[in-house]
Design an enzyme around this catalytic site. Structure first.
Site, PDB file in Angstrom:
ATOM      1  N   GLU A   1       0.862  -1.167   0.000  1.00  0.00           N
ATOM      2  CA  GLU A   1       0.000   0.000   0.000  1.00  0.00           C
ATOM      3  C   GLU A   1       0.909   1.230   0.000  1.00  0.00           C
ATOM      4  O   GLU A   1       1.816   1.321   0.826  1.00  0.00           O
ATOM      5  CB  GLU A   1      -0.896   0.006   1.250  1.00  0.00           C
ATOM      6  CG  GLU A   1      -1.823   1.195   1.203  1.00  0.00           C
ATOM      7  CD  GLU A   1      -2.809   1.272   2.354  1.00  0.00           C
ATOM      8  OE1 GLU A   1      -2.840   0.378   3.211  1.00  0.00           O
ATOM      9  OE2 GLU A   1      -3.550   2.267   2.370  1.00  0.00           O
TER      10      GLU A   1
ATOM     11  N   ARG B   1       5.326 -12.766   9.621  1.00  0.00           N
ATOM     12  CA  ARG B   1       5.984 -11.519   9.274  1.00  0.00           C
ATOM     13  C   ARG B   1       7.326 -11.420   9.982  1.00  0.00           C
ATOM     14  O   ARG B   1       7.572 -12.080  10.979  1.00  0.00           O
ATOM     15  CB  ARG B   1       5.117 -10.308   9.567  1.00  0.00           C
ATOM     16  CG  ARG B   1       4.537 -10.185  10.943  1.00  0.00           C
ATOM     17  CD  ARG B   1       3.398  -9.175  10.971  1.00  0.00           C
ATOM     18  NE  ARG B   1       3.809  -7.832  10.585  1.00  0.00           N
ATOM     19  CZ  ARG B   1       3.181  -7.107   9.653  1.00  0.00           C
ATOM     20  NH1 ARG B   1       2.147  -7.592   9.014  1.00  0.00           N
ATOM     21  NH2 ARG B   1       3.579  -5.897   9.378  1.00  0.00           N
TER      22      ARG B   1
ATOM     23  N   LYS C   1       4.002   0.800   9.946  1.00  0.00           N
ATOM     24  CA  LYS C   1       4.121   2.039   9.170  1.00  0.00           C
ATOM     25  C   LYS C   1       3.559   3.221   9.946  1.00  0.00           C
ATOM     26  O   LYS C   1       4.023   4.338   9.780  1.00  0.00           O
ATOM     27  CB  LYS C   1       3.412   1.886   7.829  1.00  0.00           C
ATOM     28  CG  LYS C   1       4.335   1.265   6.778  1.00  0.00           C
ATOM     29  CD  LYS C   1       3.746   1.370   5.399  1.00  0.00           C
ATOM     30  CE  LYS C   1       3.147   0.049   4.992  1.00  0.00           C
ATOM     31  NZ  LYS C   1       2.502   0.066   3.686  1.00  0.00           N
TER      32      LYS C   1
HETATM   33  P1  ATP Z   1       2.306  -2.187   8.026  1.00  0.00           P
HETATM   34  O1  ATP Z   1       1.593  -2.997   9.070  1.00  0.00           O
HETATM   35  O2  ATP Z   1       3.717  -1.855   8.372  1.00  0.00           O
HETATM   36  O3  ATP Z   1       1.527  -1.001   7.571  1.00  0.00           O
HETATM   37  P2  ATP Z   1       1.344  -3.656   5.797  1.00  0.00           P
HETATM   38  O4  ATP Z   1       1.268  -5.119   5.839  1.00  0.00           O
HETATM   39  O5  ATP Z   1       0.067  -2.923   5.947  1.00  0.00           O
HETATM   40  O6  ATP Z   1       2.457  -3.163   6.806  1.00  0.00           O
HETATM   41  P3  ATP Z   1       1.625  -3.398   2.998  1.00  0.00           P
HETATM   42  O7  ATP Z   1       2.153  -2.263   2.236  1.00  0.00           O
HETATM   43  O8  ATP Z   1       0.202  -3.728   2.885  1.00  0.00           O
HETATM   44  O9  ATP Z   1       2.019  -3.126   4.501  1.00  0.00           O
HETATM   45  O10 ATP Z   1       2.500  -4.688   2.743  1.00  0.00           O
HETATM   46  C1  ATP Z   1       2.816  -5.181   1.466  1.00  0.00           C
HETATM   47  C2  ATP Z   1       3.218  -6.616   1.566  1.00  0.00           C
HETATM   48  O11 ATP Z   1       4.339  -6.761   2.428  1.00  0.00           O
HETATM   49  C3  ATP Z   1       2.113  -7.457   2.134  1.00  0.00           C
HETATM   50  O12 ATP Z   1       1.997  -8.629   1.372  1.00  0.00           O
HETATM   51  C4  ATP Z   1       2.550  -7.748   3.536  1.00  0.00           C
HETATM   52  O13 ATP Z   1       2.069  -8.982   3.982  1.00  0.00           O
HETATM   53  C5  ATP Z   1       4.075  -7.733   3.418  1.00  0.00           C
HETATM   54  N1  ATP Z   1       4.665  -7.338   4.691  1.00  0.00           N
HETATM   55  C6  ATP Z   1       4.412  -6.225   5.398  1.00  0.00           C
HETATM   56  N2  ATP Z   1       5.092  -6.216   6.548  1.00  0.00           N
HETATM   57  C7  ATP Z   1       5.812  -7.373   6.585  1.00  0.00           C
HETATM   58  C8  ATP Z   1       6.721  -7.975   7.517  1.00  0.00           C
HETATM   59  N3  ATP Z   1       7.044  -7.377   8.653  1.00  0.00           N
HETATM   60  N4  ATP Z   1       7.261  -9.163   7.198  1.00  0.00           N
HETATM   61  C9  ATP Z   1       6.961  -9.769   6.034  1.00  0.00           C
HETATM   62  N5  ATP Z   1       6.123  -9.273   5.117  1.00  0.00           N
HETATM   63  C10 ATP Z   1       5.537  -8.091   5.377  1.00  0.00           C
HETATM   64 MG    MG Z   2      -1.505  -3.772   4.411  1.00  0.00          MG
END
Ligand code: ATP
Ligand code: MG
Length: 557
Positions: A35, A261, A271
């Site tokens: 995102e 994760r 984030k």
């Molecule tokens: P945040 O909780 O930091 O906002 P998010 O999962 O909402 O992270 P996205 O931009 O939606 O962030 O993530 C893009 C991809 O990266 C998704 O497939 C997510 O599962 C993966 N991802 C995000 N954080 C991690 C992590 N700590 N370890 C592994 N994969 C991750």
């Molecule tokens: Mg997300």
């Protein structure tokens, strides 16, 4: 090892192997779906290496798709930084960049299809009522009073939503699934809400936006994704993912698989929290070298290879765990130990005056750039009567464990001669400012003729030819292993995460350093030229990592 043998193996690859063997799929198509609401962090790097790595190893494709259904939190700057980071890590996405917003028309069409099938309805419960009706993990929910509105009326209402005839929060479109499901996400989830927001891709075309769970699975299906890999918190949502795919007329049948994760000690990965660090100026932007962002690691001096290696070492499982910072540091240390040329830099300089050296003389010493890799060549290092050495490398008296310069004792100057300290000057506070010594002119690359062999080697730079540089030393951003668990992360921040040395003295060849170019400063650690603040008039070096693992020691304190 052959390339195939060198591949990682994990449960996802085993699923893919089985799907290919059974003929369920003939090829592999993955996607990385960030995102655009922040910079990518090291957790995303794990996901990038997994998705793009699988595509590479199976001769498949991996899409880059911006999951952009929350226009208020998203920004084109993030869209750009994410592309830059993926490329920097060494990956190429298949074809054009995709946006979930590219599919807004199709998504709208599928929502209409669900309404027509009696599987979605417009609901006028407000947020609070909706929560109340949803029930709890222990208690089933109650049906919304709007659940049995006719198909015809729902079509009219949804069209009114689209046209902007309802206010934000006044109503939403919900999937009609099961208010008593043990999976909360199946209790008639909202799939469209009203939002009068300008979107970075679609402008003002829409005032209704689809929810993540509805958007993600359909975007996967439209792109013919075979294996949709996401983190474990979406495990329950897989029911909804499958429900949507099974109830709309789309041919492709993507399947979702979850992995744990990445959590890293002494840092946060949310984030929201990273954004707060930036917004509150607790760090200097998303690419601050203390940030766990890809841009931060890059600026700090990490290489793409070291981050890919890290992803390989931590592996992919379904087990929640927290990785020690030492694992990441080992990856960059090993890389730079092999690949970074050596240089000499004095971070806390005092003068060393060689009393028996000709005042006017400047020797050009040839020094190897790497102790074992001849291919890295050598450089010229000027040597003269007045040098700088580290303040901590001289003592008037010391025991045998101190293998540096001591009054009346000898030490070798790296790549140069053996010197013996004779006396020193001090300032009013008793700090040594200048050390005087004599040198033995027969010791260039040789031991002294009297058979003694000095135990210590210290680094130095020639005073007249040295260049001033700013050096930034970084420490962990947080004082506790798991800052995410702290009630308020501000209370666990390390106030000394950045130390700026305004006037270090570095050898002249560092004047040609390029942004992000790495060096080992002898006996100090690995450093790189800052990619933002350094100019040819003002060198700025960032410490990437020390020479040895200091984390284990810190944790044991
Ligand atoms: P945040 O909780 O930091 O906002 P998010 O999962 O909402 O992270 P996205 O931009 O939606 O962030 O993530 C893009 C991809 O990266 C998704 O497939 C997510 O599962 C993966 N991802 C995000 N954080 C991690 C992590 N700590 N370890 C592994 N994969 C991750
Ligand atoms: Mg997300």
């Amino acid at each position: 090892m052959s390339e195939a043998e060198n591949r990682p193996t994990n449960f996802i690859r085993q699923i893919i192997d089985a799907d290919l063997a059974s003929g369920k799929h003939t090829g592999v198509q993955t996607r990385f779906p960030p995102e655009p609401n922040g910079f990518l962090h090291i957790g995303h790097a794990k996901s990038i290496c997994l998705n793009f790595g699988i595509a590479q190893d199976y001769q498949g494709l991996c899409n880059l798709r911006f999951d952009d259904t929350n226009p208020e939190k998203e920004d084109i700057d993030y869209v750009n930084s994410i592309q830059e980071d993926v490329k920097w890590l060494g990956f190429e996405w298949a074809g054009d960049i995709h946006y979930s917003s590219d599919y807004f028309d199709q998504l709208h069409g599928y929502a209409v299809e669900l309404i027509e099938k009696g599987l979605a309805y417009v609901c006028f419960l407000n947020g609070e009522e909706m929560r109340e009706y949803r029930g709890t993990l222990k208690q089933p929910g109650k049906n919304s009073p709007y659940r049995d509105t006719s198909v015809e009326e729902n079509l009219v209402l949804f069209e009114k939503m689209r046209k902007g005839e309802f206010k934000e929060g006044e109503c939403s479109l919900r999937a009609k699934i099961d208010m008593s499901s043990s999976f909360m996400c199946m209790r008639d989830p909202v799939i469209y809400r009203v939002k009068f927001a300008h979107h970075h891709q679609t402008g003002d075309k829409w005032c209704i936006y689809p929810m993540y769970d509805f958007t993600h699975c359909i975007s996967d299906a439209i792109e013919n994704i075979t294996h949709s890999l996401c983190t474990l918190e979406f495990q329950d949502n897989r029911r909804l993912y499958d429900w949507v795919i099974d109830n709309i007329s789309i041919e492709s049948q993507p399947r979702q698989y979850e992995f744990s994760r990445l959590n890293l000690e002494y840092t946060v990965m949310s984030k929201r929290k990273l954004n707060a660090l930036v917004e509150e100026n607790l760090v200097n932007g998303w690419d601050d070298p203390r940030m766990p962002t890809i841009a931060g690691f890059r600026r700090r001096g990490y290489t793409p290879g070291s981050i890919r290696e890290f992803a390989k070492r931590i592996g992919v499982t379904k087990m929640d765990n927290t990785v020690e910072m030492g694992v990441l540091e080992a990856c960059i240390r090993e890389d730079l130990n092999d690949n970074a040329p050596r240089a000499m830099a004095v971070l806390d300089p005092i003068k060393l005056v060689i009393e028996n050296y000709d005042e006017a003389k400047v020797e050009e010493l040839t020094v190897k750039n790497h102790p074992s890799d001849e291919s890295q060549g050598s450089r010229i290092v000027p040597f003269s009567k007045e040098l700088y050495i580290e303040a901590e490398d001289f003592r008037e008296e010391a025991n045998k464990k101190y293998k540096r310069l001591v009054l009346d004792k000898a030490v070798r100057l790296r790549g140069a001669y053996v010197v013996t300290a004779t006396r020193c000057d001090k300032d009013a506070d008793g700090n040594v400012t200048t050390v005087y010594c004599t040198y033995d002119d027969k010791t260039l690359g040789k031991n002294p003729e009297d058979g003694t062999k000095p135990k210590g080697v210290i680094h130095w730079v020639s005073a007249a030819q040295s260049i001033d540089a700013e050096v930034r030393l970084y420490d962990r951003l947080f004082n506790v292993e798991n800052p995410a668990a702290a009630e308020d992360f501000h209370s666990v921040m390390n106030p000394e995460s950045l130390t700026v040395i305004a006037k270090a003295k570095v050898e002249p060849y560092l004047a040609n350093a390029q942004p992000e170019q790495a060096f080992q400063f002898e006996r100090q650690g690995y450093f790189c030229l800052d990619n933002k603040d350094a100019t040819s008039e003002h060198l700025v070096f960032n410490r990437t990592v020390g020479l040895r693992d200091t984390w284990a020691k810190i944790a044991g304190k």
